[in-house]
Structures are given as structure tokens and as C-alpha cells.
Design an enzyme around this catalytic site. Structure first.
Site, PDB file in Angstrom:
ATOM      1  N   ARG A 108       0.845  -1.205   0.000  1.00 20.08           N
ATOM      2  CA  ARG A 108       0.000   0.000   0.000  1.00 20.08           C
ATOM      3  C   ARG A 108       0.879   1.253   0.000  1.00 20.08           C
ATOM      4  O   ARG A 108       1.711   1.433   0.893  1.00 20.08           O
ATOM      5  CB  ARG A 108      -0.895  -0.013   1.240  1.00 20.08           C
ATOM      6  CG  ARG A 108      -1.932   1.106   1.320  1.00 20.08           C
ATOM      7  CD  ARG A 108      -2.867   0.849   2.477  1.00 20.08           C
ATOM      8  NE  ARG A 108      -3.904   1.856   2.606  1.00 20.08           N
ATOM      9  CZ  ARG A 108      -4.109   2.600   3.691  1.00 20.08           C
ATOM     10  NH1 ARG A 108      -3.329   2.430   4.756  1.00 20.08           N
ATOM     11  NH2 ARG A 108      -5.070   3.488   3.739  1.00 20.08           N
ATOM     12  N   PHE A 113       1.315  10.727   1.915  1.00 23.04           N
ATOM     13  CA  PHE A 113       0.845  10.096   3.137  1.00 23.04           C
ATOM     14  C   PHE A 113       1.863   9.074   3.647  1.00 23.04           C
ATOM     15  O   PHE A 113       2.619   9.355   4.561  1.00 23.04           O
ATOM     16  CB  PHE A 113      -0.517   9.452   2.923  1.00 23.04           C
ATOM     17  CG  PHE A 113      -1.120   8.837   4.162  1.00 23.04           C
ATOM     18  CD1 PHE A 113      -0.694   9.195   5.442  1.00 23.04           C
ATOM     19  CD2 PHE A 113      -2.132   7.882   4.066  1.00 23.04           C
ATOM     20  CE1 PHE A 113      -1.247   8.623   6.577  1.00 23.04           C
ATOM     21  CE2 PHE A 113      -2.684   7.306   5.193  1.00 23.04           C
ATOM     22  CZ  PHE A 113      -2.234   7.674   6.452  1.00 23.04           C
ATOM     23  N   GLN A 116       3.330   1.356   3.092  1.00 20.72           N
ATOM     24  CA  GLN A 116       2.995   0.351   4.111  1.00 20.72           C
ATOM     25  C   GLN A 116       3.346  -1.051   3.633  1.00 20.72           C
ATOM     26  O   GLN A 116       3.150  -1.405   2.476  1.00 20.72           O
ATOM     27  CB  GLN A 116       1.494   0.416   4.432  1.00 20.72           C
ATOM     28  CG  GLN A 116       1.025  -0.546   5.511  1.00 20.72           C
ATOM     29  CD  GLN A 116      -0.451  -0.385   5.819  1.00 20.72           C
ATOM     30  OE1 GLN A 116      -1.028   0.674   5.587  1.00 20.72           O
ATOM     31  NE2 GLN A 116      -1.066  -1.424   6.353  1.00 20.72           N
ATOM     32  N   ASN A 155      -2.073  -0.666  12.313  1.00 16.84           N
ATOM     33  CA  ASN A 155      -2.959  -1.458  13.173  1.00 16.84           C
ATOM     34  C   ASN A 155      -4.391  -1.394  12.674  1.00 16.84           C
ATOM     35  O   ASN A 155      -4.722  -0.659  11.750  1.00 16.84           O
ATOM     36  CB  ASN A 155      -2.858  -0.996  14.627  1.00 16.84           C
ATOM     37  CG  ASN A 155      -3.261   0.459  14.819  1.00 16.84           C
ATOM     38  OD1 ASN A 155      -4.265   0.923  14.278  1.00 16.84           O
ATOM     39  ND2 ASN A 155      -2.484   1.203  15.612  1.00 16.84           N
ATOM     40  N   PHE A 166       4.425   1.236   8.641  1.00 13.89           N
ATOM     41  CA  PHE A 166       4.399   2.212   7.562  1.00 13.89           C
ATOM     42  C   PHE A 166       5.453   3.288   7.801  1.00 13.89           C
ATOM     43  O   PHE A 166       5.885   3.516   8.938  1.00 13.89           O
ATOM     44  CB  PHE A 166       3.007   2.847   7.403  1.00 13.89           C
ATOM     45  CG  PHE A 166       2.543   3.692   8.556  1.00 13.89           C
ATOM     46  CD1 PHE A 166       2.800   5.057   8.603  1.00 13.89           C
ATOM     47  CD2 PHE A 166       1.835   3.114   9.611  1.00 13.89           C
ATOM     48  CE1 PHE A 166       2.360   5.837   9.665  1.00 13.89           C
ATOM     49  CE2 PHE A 166       1.395   3.882  10.683  1.00 13.89           C
ATOM     50  CZ  PHE A 166       1.658   5.250  10.710  1.00 13.89           C
ATOM     51  N   LEU A 175      -2.198  11.135  13.458  1.00 11.27           N
ATOM     52  CA  LEU A 175      -1.998   9.747  13.881  1.00 11.27           C
ATOM     53  C   LEU A 175      -1.432   9.641  15.302  1.00 11.27           C
ATOM     54  O   LEU A 175      -1.305   8.528  15.825  1.00 11.27           O
ATOM     55  CB  LEU A 175      -1.057   9.031  12.905  1.00 11.27           C
ATOM     56  CG  LEU A 175      -1.526   8.965  11.452  1.00 11.27           C
ATOM     57  CD1 LEU A 175      -0.508   8.236  10.598  1.00 11.27           C
ATOM     58  CD2 LEU A 175      -2.896   8.293  11.351  1.00 11.27           C
ATOM     59  N   HIS A 179      -1.084   5.427  16.641  1.00 10.94           N
ATOM     60  CA  HIS A 179      -0.084   4.519  16.097  1.00 10.94           C
ATOM     61  C   HIS A 179       1.247   4.726  16.814  1.00 10.94           C
ATOM     62  O   HIS A 179       1.639   5.867  17.094  1.00 10.94           O
ATOM     63  CB  HIS A 179       0.090   4.743  14.590  1.00 10.94           C
ATOM     64  CG  HIS A 179      -1.115   4.394  13.782  1.00 10.94           C
ATOM     65  ND1 HIS A 179      -1.285   3.153  13.202  1.00 10.94           N
ATOM     66  CD2 HIS A 179      -2.232   5.117  13.486  1.00 10.94           C
ATOM     67  CE1 HIS A 179      -2.444   3.130  12.556  1.00 10.94           C
ATOM     68  NE2 HIS A 179      -3.039   4.310  12.717  1.00 10.94           N
TER      69      HIS A 179
END
Length: 225
Positions: A108, A113, A116, A155, A166, A175, A179
Site C-alpha cells: 500500500r 501520506f 505500508q 494497526n 508504515f 496519527l 499509532h
């Protein structure tokens, strides 16, 4: 005579209107503008361990990413990631597959951004497993997502850390508290940037991106130890 009368009227209008204009919100600066307050430069915890990820794209080597780990702040999370890089934790308690990042897809990538990976059981973001068996708890949210190239646990909600991680490509403060940050990219930022260009808004990668190899970086060779 007419011109003099017109001049007098103009002077009267200017004298009358000036206070009105000022009272309607047009402000004249009274002093030099102050410099805006800026966020302090982020400071990172001590790096206790260094690992590497060798990346390939469509089967061709792209380069190496060196990651420094914050073992004093989040030792359990760091131990998980370090051993998954070293591929020395045996097989998963639940999955039965090798607990190892080598050969795992970066599945991903979303531009502006993050990138991942770490799902070595399904290769698509629905799997993975920690060295502790299944999932483990959020260890600490002390380290903030206040700069790019940080490495955090992916997660599915609170206390669901497994093996997926990531690397953020922008500051991702939203975040924080959700995370666990456990490391930062030390070398290979350009590789991360190249990978970002292979992403899409949906996260589907334009090419096959794989962690071709991984391991613990030799401290004797590392300038980051």
C-alpha cells in the site's frame, strides 16, 4: 470662485470621512509586525539499533533503506521489528509461516501520506503476525508523528499491533495517540521518495514493490550506532 468653493468642499469631505474610514476597520500599523511562532525542530530519541530493508521494484533492485530504532522508549515494539527484519524468530504461532520480512510486499502506497508493508502472511494488508504470537498492545505514544520518514506500527485499532508497519512521507500529526512510532529512516530517503511516486490515491501500487532482503545492520559498519 467656483474652483475655490469646490476645493473647500473637498477638504471638508476628506476631514470628515477619514475618521469614518478608520472606524470601519481599516487599521494603520502602529509597530513592526511580530514574527509568527514556529514549531520547535523535532528531536528524536536515542537510536539503539539499526536495521535495513532492501527494496526491489518489478524484480529489479532499487536500493536500501536504513532504519534507526528507538529501543529505550518502545523496547517491545523495537524487538518485534528487529527480529522480523533478522528473520530469526521462527514460525508464527498462529500463521505457521516464517516470521520474516524478506520477500514481503510493500502492498500500500498513498502519495503525500505513507508507504505500508509487513504482511508476510497474506501480502495484502489483512494479515501479519508479531513475534509474540498474534497481536500485542500499544506500548507508548510518546514519540509523535511530527516529521516525515518516521516508522510506525500499522494497526486495526487499539492494541492490535502485528507485523505491518508504515513510513510516513509527510508530517502526520493526526496519527498521534493512535499509532506507535518506533523508528526513523536514517539513509535511503530518496528510495522512500521513489516508492511514493509508485502509489495511487487508493493505495494500490503501480508496480510490484517487494522487500527483497532485510536484516540487522552491522554496528561496526554503521555511522548511526
Amino acid at each position: 470662485m467656483y474652483s475655490l468653493k469646490k476645493l473647500i468642499i473637498s477638504i471638508i469631505l476628506i476631514t470628515y470621512m477619514a475618521p469614518q474610514v478608520l472606524s470601519q476597520g481599516i487599521e494603520v500599523p502602529m509597530k513592526m509586525a511580530e514574527r509568527p511562532l514556529m514549531d520547535p525542530k523535532p528531536t528524536m530519541p536515542k537510536i539503539t539499533d539499526t536495521v535495513y530493508l532492501d527494496i526491489s521494484v518489478d524484480g529489479k533492485p532499487l536500493g536500501r533503506i536504513l532504519i534507526g530504532l528507538f529501543g529505550e522508549v518502545v523496547p517491545k515494539t523495537v524487538q518485534n521489528f528487529k527480529r522480523l527484519c533478522a528473520c530469526n524468530a521462527g514460525k508464527g504461532k498462529y500463521s505457521g509461516v516464517d516470521l520474516c520480512y524478506k520477500g514481503t510486499a510493500i502492498h500500500r502506497i498513498i502519495p503525500n501520506f505513507m508507504i505500508q508493508g509487513g504482511d508476510f502472511t497474506h501480502q495484502n494488508g489483512v494479515g501479519g503476525e508479531s513475534i509474540y504470537g498474534g497481536k500485542f498492545e500499544d506500548e507508548s505514544f510518546e514519540i509523535l508523528h511530527n516529521k516525515k520518514y518516521l516508522v510506525s506500527m500499522a494497526n486495526a485499532g487499539p492494541n492490535t499491533n502485528g507485523s505491518q508497519f508504515f513510513i510516513n512521507t509527510v508530517k502526520t500529526s493526526w496519527l498521534d495517540g493512535k499509532h506507535v512510532v518506533f523508528g526513523t529512516v536514517l539513509e535511503g530517503m530518496g528510495i522512500v521518495d521513489e516508492l511514493e511516486h509508485l502509489g495511487t490515491n487508493s493505495g494500490v501500487t503501480r508496480k510490484a514493490v517487494v522487500i527483497a532482503d532485510s536484516g540487522v545492520w552491522d554496528d561496526k559498519k554503521s555511522s548511526w550506532s
